[in-house]
Design a protein around this motif. Sequence first.
Motif: not given
Length: 133
Positions: A31-35, A53-57, A65-67
Amino acid sequence: MFRFMLIASAFLACAFAAPQYNQDAGAYITKSGADIQPNGQYNYAYETSNGIAAQESGYGGAHATGGFSWYSPEGQLVQISYLADENGYQPQGALLPTPPPIPAAILKSLEYIRTHPQYVEPQYRQQNRKVFG
């Protein structure tokens, strides 16, 4: 015989120096996504087939913030969350070390210092002092 031992030891050295098989070598992104917005706001996220896995906004270098998470070699899930802002990078997670508790005697000393400010002597008056040259 000496040549045989030399060749055998060279072969063993090469066998042990060869990289071992890594099960993560064949990992791929599932899975991959960016905005990214024109006003500087952004978010992204990705996951891989081996559990990373990683996510950030955030907002354009000022706040984020992310993890991220992964599985340790023992198979345990490791998760780290973070906040990054004007106070710096602030990670949180069970894996991160924590400082030991402050001993009671030190806490008592710090409280005494806080409640008993240091006496500051008045400055010696300069006009009463004669300088000989």
